[in-house]
Design a protein around this motif. Sequence first.
Motif, PDB file in Angstrom:
ATOM      1  N   ALA A 210       3.345 -14.550 100.278  1.00  0.00           N
ATOM      2  CA  ALA A 210       3.542 -13.876 101.574  1.00  0.00           C
ATOM      3  C   ALA A 210       2.938 -12.473 101.564  1.00  0.00           C
ATOM      4  CB  ALA A 210       5.023 -13.821 101.918  1.00  0.00           C
ATOM      5  N   GLY A 211       2.565 -11.988 100.406  1.00  0.00           N
ATOM      6  CA  GLY A 211       1.879 -10.687 100.332  1.00  0.00           C
ATOM      7  C   GLY A 211       2.770  -9.538  99.920  1.00  0.00           C
ATOM      8  N   LYS A 212       3.920  -9.848  99.336  1.00  0.00           N
ATOM      9  CA  LYS A 212       4.849  -8.748  99.070  1.00  0.00           C
ATOM     10  C   LYS A 212       4.362  -7.794  97.977  1.00  0.00           C
ATOM     11  CE  LYS A 212       8.328 -10.958  96.091  1.00  0.00           C
ATOM     12  NZ  LYS A 212       7.450 -12.075  95.748  1.00  0.00           N
ATOM     13  N   THR A 213       3.677  -8.308  96.969  1.00  0.00           N
ATOM     14  CA  THR A 213       3.243  -7.427  95.887  1.00  0.00           C
ATOM     15  C   THR A 213       2.223  -6.401  96.408  1.00  0.00           C
ATOM     16  OG1 THR A 213       3.743  -9.154  94.320  1.00  0.00           O
ATOM     17  CG2 THR A 213       2.328  -7.404  93.513  1.00  0.00           C
ATOM     18  N   THR A 214       1.318  -6.836  97.278  1.00  0.00           N
ATOM     19  CA  THR A 214       0.351  -5.908  97.883  1.00  0.00           C
ATOM     20  C   THR A 214       1.090  -4.837  98.675  1.00  0.00           C
ATOM     21  OG1 THR A 214      -1.106  -7.788  98.150  1.00  0.00           O
ATOM     22  CG2 THR A 214      -1.703  -5.811  99.373  1.00  0.00           C
ATOM     23  N   LEU A 215       2.081  -5.253  99.438  1.00  0.00           N
ATOM     24  CA  LEU A 215       2.841  -4.292 100.250  1.00  0.00           C
ATOM     25  C   LEU A 215       3.620  -3.316  99.365  1.00  0.00           C
ATOM     26  CD1 LEU A 215       4.035  -6.807 102.983  1.00  0.00           C
ATOM     27  CD2 LEU A 215       2.521  -4.862 103.373  1.00  0.00           C
ATOM     28  N   VAL A 216       4.180  -3.822  98.297  1.00  0.00           N
ATOM     29  CA  VAL A 216       4.932  -2.953  97.375  1.00  0.00           C
ATOM     30  C   VAL A 216       3.989  -1.922  96.750  1.00  0.00           C
ATOM     31  CG1 VAL A 216       6.158  -2.927  95.149  1.00  0.00           C
ATOM     32  CG2 VAL A 216       6.790  -4.590  96.906  1.00  0.00           C
ATOM     33  N   LYS A 217       2.786  -2.362  96.376  1.00  0.00           N
ATOM     34  CA  LYS A 217       1.815  -1.425  95.764  1.00  0.00           C
ATOM     35  C   LYS A 217       1.436  -0.330  96.745  1.00  0.00           C
ATOM     36  CE  LYS A 217       0.136  -4.050  91.931  1.00  0.00           C
ATOM     37  NZ  LYS A 217      -0.629  -5.186  91.532  1.00  0.00           N
ATOM     38  N   LYS A 218       1.309  -0.677  98.016  1.00  0.00           N
ATOM     39  CA  LYS A 218       0.970   0.330  99.030  1.00  0.00           C
ATOM     40  C   LYS A 218       2.117   1.334  99.182  1.00  0.00           C
ATOM     41  CE  LYS A 218      -1.434  -1.042 102.844  1.00  0.00           C
ATOM     42  NZ  LYS A 218      -2.759  -0.414 102.737  1.00  0.00           N
ATOM     43  N   LEU A 219       3.338   0.823  99.174  1.00  0.00           N
ATOM     44  CA  LEU A 219       4.495   1.727  99.282  1.00  0.00           C
ATOM     45  C   LEU A 219       4.516   2.705  98.108  1.00  0.00           C
ATOM     46  CD1 LEU A 219       7.503  -0.542 100.358  1.00  0.00           C
ATOM     47  CD2 LEU A 219       6.411   1.231 101.734  1.00  0.00           C
ATOM     48  N   LEU A 220       4.225   2.183  96.922  1.00  0.00           N
ATOM     49  CA  LEU A 220       4.264   3.040  95.725  1.00  0.00           C
ATOM     50  C   LEU A 220       3.209   4.149  95.806  1.00  0.00           C
ATOM     51  CD1 LEU A 220       4.897   0.249  93.097  1.00  0.00           C
ATOM     52  CD2 LEU A 220       6.360   2.249  93.421  1.00  0.00           C
ATOM     53  N   GLN A 221       2.091   3.835  96.455  1.00  0.00           N
ATOM     54  CA  GLN A 221       1.052   4.871  96.617  1.00  0.00           C
ATOM     55  C   GLN A 221       1.491   5.943  97.610  1.00  0.00           C
ATOM     56  OE1 GLN A 221      -2.432   2.702  97.808  1.00  0.00           O
ATOM     57  NE2 GLN A 221      -2.864   2.041  95.723  1.00  0.00           N
ATOM     58  N   ASP A 222       2.179   5.518  98.650  1.00  0.00           N
ATOM     59  CA  ASP A 222       2.525   6.456  99.736  1.00  0.00           C
ATOM     60  C   ASP A 222       3.819   7.231  99.500  1.00  0.00           C
ATOM     61  OD1 ASP A 222       0.294   5.962 101.163  1.00  0.00           O
ATOM     62  OD2 ASP A 222       1.197   4.521 102.539  1.00  0.00           O
ATOM     63  N   PHE A 223       4.707   6.669  98.679  1.00  0.00           N
ATOM     64  CA  PHE A 223       6.004   7.322  98.459  1.00  0.00           C
ATOM     65  C   PHE A 223       6.187   7.626  96.967  1.00  0.00           C
ATOM     66  CE2 PHE A 223       6.461   4.830 102.328  1.00  0.00           C
ATOM     67  CZ  PHE A 223       7.154   5.677 103.188  1.00  0.00           C
TER      68      PHE A 223
ATOM     69  N   LEU B 244       0.267 -19.404 104.121  1.00  0.00           N
ATOM     70  CA  LEU B 244       0.814 -19.214 102.776  1.00  0.00           C
ATOM     71  C   LEU B 244      -0.022 -20.007 101.763  1.00  0.00           C
ATOM     72  CD1 LEU B 244       3.399 -17.714 101.820  1.00  0.00           C
ATOM     73  CD2 LEU B 244       4.493 -19.920 101.693  1.00  0.00           C
ATOM     74  N   GLU B 245      -0.319 -21.249 102.123  1.00  0.00           N
ATOM     75  CA  GLU B 245      -1.103 -22.113 101.227  1.00  0.00           C
ATOM     76  C   GLU B 245      -2.499 -21.523 101.010  1.00  0.00           C
ATOM     77  OE1 GLU B 245      -1.115 -26.221 102.311  1.00  0.00           O
ATOM     78  OE2 GLU B 245      -2.496 -26.756 100.682  1.00  0.00           O
ATOM     79  N   GLU B 246      -3.137 -21.067 102.100  1.00  0.00           N
ATOM     80  CA  GLU B 246      -4.479 -20.477 101.971  1.00  0.00           C
ATOM     81  C   GLU B 246      -4.448 -19.285 101.031  1.00  0.00           C
ATOM     82  OE1 GLU B 246      -5.622 -19.487 105.964  1.00  0.00           O
ATOM     83  OE2 GLU B 246      -5.731 -21.607 106.538  1.00  0.00           O
ATOM     84  N   ARG B 247      -3.413 -18.446 101.184  1.00  0.00           N
ATOM     85  CA  ARG B 247      -3.328 -17.243 100.347  1.00  0.00           C
ATOM     86  C   ARG B 247      -3.139 -17.609  98.871  1.00  0.00           C
ATOM     87  NH1 ARG B 247       0.524 -13.493 104.183  1.00  0.00           N
ATOM     88  NH2 ARG B 247      -0.998 -13.189 105.829  1.00  0.00           N
ATOM     89  N   LEU B 248      -2.296 -18.592  98.635  1.00  0.00           N
ATOM     90  CA  LEU B 248      -2.061 -19.002  97.240  1.00  0.00           C
ATOM     91  C   LEU B 248      -3.347 -19.536  96.614  1.00  0.00           C
ATOM     92  CD1 LEU B 248       1.442 -20.728  97.488  1.00  0.00           C
ATOM     93  CD2 LEU B 248       0.898 -18.677  96.191  1.00  0.00           C
ATOM     94  N   ARG B 249      -4.131 -20.265  97.407  1.00  0.00           N
ATOM     95  CA  ARG B 249      -5.378 -20.832  96.876  1.00  0.00           C
ATOM     96  C   ARG B 249      -6.420 -19.746  96.623  1.00  0.00           C
ATOM     97  NH1 ARG B 249      -4.970 -26.024  96.544  1.00  0.00           N
ATOM     98  NH2 ARG B 249      -3.548 -27.109  97.962  1.00  0.00           N
ATOM     99  N   LYS B 250      -6.455 -18.758  97.499  1.00  0.00           N
ATOM    100  CA  LYS B 250      -7.456 -17.684  97.357  1.00  0.00           C
ATOM    101  C   LYS B 250      -7.243 -16.862  96.091  1.00  0.00           C
ATOM    102  CE  LYS B 250      -8.938 -16.624 102.015  1.00  0.00           C
ATOM    103  NZ  LYS B 250      -8.322 -15.938 103.124  1.00  0.00           N
ATOM    104  N   ARG B 251      -6.011 -16.815  95.614  1.00  0.00           N
ATOM    105  CA  ARG B 251      -5.727 -16.021  94.417  1.00  0.00           C
ATOM    106  C   ARG B 251      -6.438 -16.545  93.168  1.00  0.00           C
ATOM    107  NH1 ARG B 251       0.694 -15.649  93.607  1.00  0.00           N
ATOM    108  NH2 ARG B 251       1.261 -14.407  95.387  1.00  0.00           N
ATOM    109  N   HIS B 252      -6.674 -17.862  93.162  1.00  0.00           N
ATOM    110  CA  HIS B 252      -7.285 -18.520  92.000  1.00  0.00           C
ATOM    111  C   HIS B 252      -6.537 -18.234  90.702  1.00  0.00           C
ATOM    112  CE1 HIS B 252     -10.597 -19.812  94.445  1.00  0.00           C
ATOM    113  NE2 HIS B 252     -10.865 -18.570  94.799  1.00  0.00           N
ATOM    114  N   THR B 253      -5.228 -18.055  90.797  1.00  0.00           N
ATOM    115  CA  THR B 253      -4.462 -17.779  89.561  1.00  0.00           C
ATOM    116  C   THR B 253      -3.562 -18.958  89.203  1.00  0.00           C
ATOM    117  OG1 THR B 253      -2.717 -16.696  90.840  1.00  0.00           O
ATOM    118  CG2 THR B 253      -4.395 -15.269  89.867  1.00  0.00           C
TER     119      THR B 253
END
Length: 188
Positions: A14-27, A130-139
């Motif tokens: 769902a993109g939570k890790t990206t969002l968390v990283k952005k928060l850490l940069q801003d706060f 969600l499925e598209e995002r999981l596939r794009k990660r290639h992990t």
Amino acid sequence: MKKKSILITAPSGAGKTTLVKKLLQDFPHLEFSISAATREPREHEKNGVDYHFITETMFKSRIENNEFLEWEEVYQGSFYGTPKSEIDRIYGLGKIPIFDIDIMGAMSVKKILCNDVLSIFIAAPSLQVLEERLRKRHTETEERIQARLYKAISEMKFANFFDKKIINDELEVAYAELKGLVEKYLSA
Ligand code: 5GP
């Protein structure tokens, strides 16, 4: 002063890790709570930064020693847990912990920390996205993608348990909403 913490949870992809990283940069007042995990590190991940990568045997002995605030076998054979020591470390720095954890673990943290936590559920706009995002990660292997999707279907039912729900369709729009919530919470 009242203790505060921020809990971000979502189905995988769902993109939570990206969002968390952005928060850490801003706060700068926020500090990432580094979980323990038994899965293999991904190529870009660093031990002690993204996770404390440990063996299943070590993980189980830490459970025995009551070292986790919560822990879950998030996927079969993959254990993840929030060390109590992380919370002490972060408060010791005079900072506010931010947790990025799965939905079952987040429900436990919310119950334990009650009024000391702002809990936010991040949802993908649809299962297809969600499925598209999981596939794009290639992990992930195909089997793991299927396991994550299967789990996401049941996890969506828990969204209303949390303080706020944000739909992550456009990253910047979702982030603006999230940032606003965090600003308000931190300044209250
Ligand atoms: P990943 O393997 O993609 O890094 O993480 C898989 C899932 O485990 C994600 O939803 C992530 O947020 C969650 N997770 C990470 N750390 C913890 C933790 O300490 N406890 C729990 N319950 N889940 C965690």
